[in-house]
Design a protein around this motif. Structure first.
Motif, short mmCIF file in Angstrom:
data_model
loop_
_atom_site.label_atom_id
_atom_site.label_comp_id
_atom_site.label_asym_id
_atom_site.label_seq_id
_atom_site.Cartn_x
_atom_site.Cartn_y
_atom_site.Cartn_z
N LEU A 70 1.20 10.58 -12.81
CA LEU A 70 0.78 11.23 -11.57
C LEU A 70 -0.75 11.34 -11.51
CD1 LEU A 70 1.84 12.58 -8.99
CD2 LEU A 70 1.77 14.76 -10.22
N LEU A 71 -1.37 11.67 -12.63
CA LEU A 71 -2.84 11.74 -12.65
C LEU A 71 -3.47 10.39 -12.33
CD1 LEU A 71 -3.54 14.05 -15.73
CD2 LEU A 71 -3.97 14.54 -13.31
N VAL A 72 -2.92 9.33 -12.93
CA VAL A 72 -3.45 8.00 -12.67
C VAL A 72 -3.22 7.62 -11.21
CG1 VAL A 72 -3.16 5.54 -13.20
CG2 VAL A 72 -3.25 7.20 -15.05
N GLY A 73 -2.03 7.90 -10.68
CA GLY A 73 -1.72 7.57 -9.30
C GLY A 73 -2.60 8.28 -8.31
N GLU A 76 -6.23 6.80 -8.65
CA GLU A 76 -6.33 5.46 -8.05
C GLU A 76 -5.89 5.45 -6.59
OE1 GLU A 76 -7.60 2.74 -9.53
OE2 GLU A 76 -8.06 3.99 -11.28
N GLU A 77 -5.37 6.58 -6.11
CA GLU A 77 -4.84 6.69 -4.75
C GLU A 77 -3.80 5.61 -4.46
OE1 GLU A 77 -8.14 6.79 -2.06
OE2 GLU A 77 -8.94 8.63 -2.94
N SER A 78 -2.88 5.48 -5.42
CA SER A 78 -1.82 4.46 -5.31
C SER A 78 -0.47 5.16 -5.11
CB SER A 78 -1.78 3.61 -6.58
OG SER A 78 -0.64 2.79 -6.59
N ASN A 79 0.13 4.92 -3.96
CA ASN A 79 1.45 5.49 -3.68
C ASN A 79 2.52 4.92 -4.61
OD1 ASN A 79 0.48 7.11 -1.65
ND2 ASN A 79 0.94 5.62 -0.03
N LEU A 80 2.36 3.68 -5.03
CA LEU A 80 3.32 3.06 -5.94
C LEU A 80 3.32 3.76 -7.29
CD1 LEU A 80 5.35 0.78 -6.37
CD2 LEU A 80 3.46 -0.62 -7.19
N ILE A 81 2.15 4.07 -7.81
CA ILE A 81 2.07 4.75 -9.11
C ILE A 81 2.58 6.18 -8.99
CG2 ILE A 81 0.50 5.50 -10.93
CD1 ILE A 81 -1.21 3.05 -10.34
N VAL A 82 2.29 6.85 -7.88
CA VAL A 82 2.79 8.21 -7.67
C VAL A 82 4.33 8.19 -7.58
CG1 VAL A 82 2.85 10.14 -6.03
CG2 VAL A 82 0.67 9.07 -6.63
#
Length: 148
Positions: A70-73, A76-82
């Motif tokens: 979640l921190l990385v997402g 990076e403002e990535s919905n896929l990672i979130v």
């Protein structure tokens, strides 16, 4: 055909022995077993404790993965990672349900095991149908603003 009809009952009894034959095999036949005492009852306790330990480890690892992903997402403002992070959270919640059902079964509440399985199955079905609904809306280019 005769070999199938003679082999099937033998195979069936080995795969799904009746409770009476399991009890007879577990009692009286082992050296040192007293009348009515199940042999290997301590071994079941070890397996149960190991399963609970693995489930707790799974919960801890999935929660750590959730927080880090979640921190990385978010960084990076990535919905896929979130979304991947929230998948880790749902895995953690499912493992929590499994832990409760395992603990309940270890204290004699055996109905909690199939109940926990049903809860996890319904969680998976809810997630799958939610994803299917979103994907179908994207496929048909559904716009929620048009409903207003």
């Amino acid at each position: 055909w005769d070999s199938v009809t003679t082999t099937w009952p033998m195979l069936r009894d080995r795969l799904w022995p009746s409770s009476a034959s399991r009890l007879a095999a577990a009692t009286h036949d082992a050296p040192g077993a007293e009348h009515g005492q199940l042999v290997g009852a301590g071994e079941g306790r070890v397996v149960r404790h190991a399963a609970i330990a693995v489930t707790v480890a799974s919960i801890l690892l999935k929660e750590a993965l959730f927080k880090s992903t979640l921190l990385v997402g978010e960084h990076e403002e990535s919905n896929l990672i979130v979304a991947s992070a929230w998948h880790h959270r749902s895995d953690s919640l499912a493992a929590g349900v499994c832990l409760v059902s395992q603990l309940g079964a270890s204290f004699g509440h055996f109905y909690l095991d199939p109940l926990g399985g049903g809860i996890v199955a319904s969680m998976l079905a809810h997630s799958a149908f939610g994803s299917l609904f979103e994907s179908l809306n994207d496929l048909v280019d559904y716009n929620t603003a048009a409903d207003d």
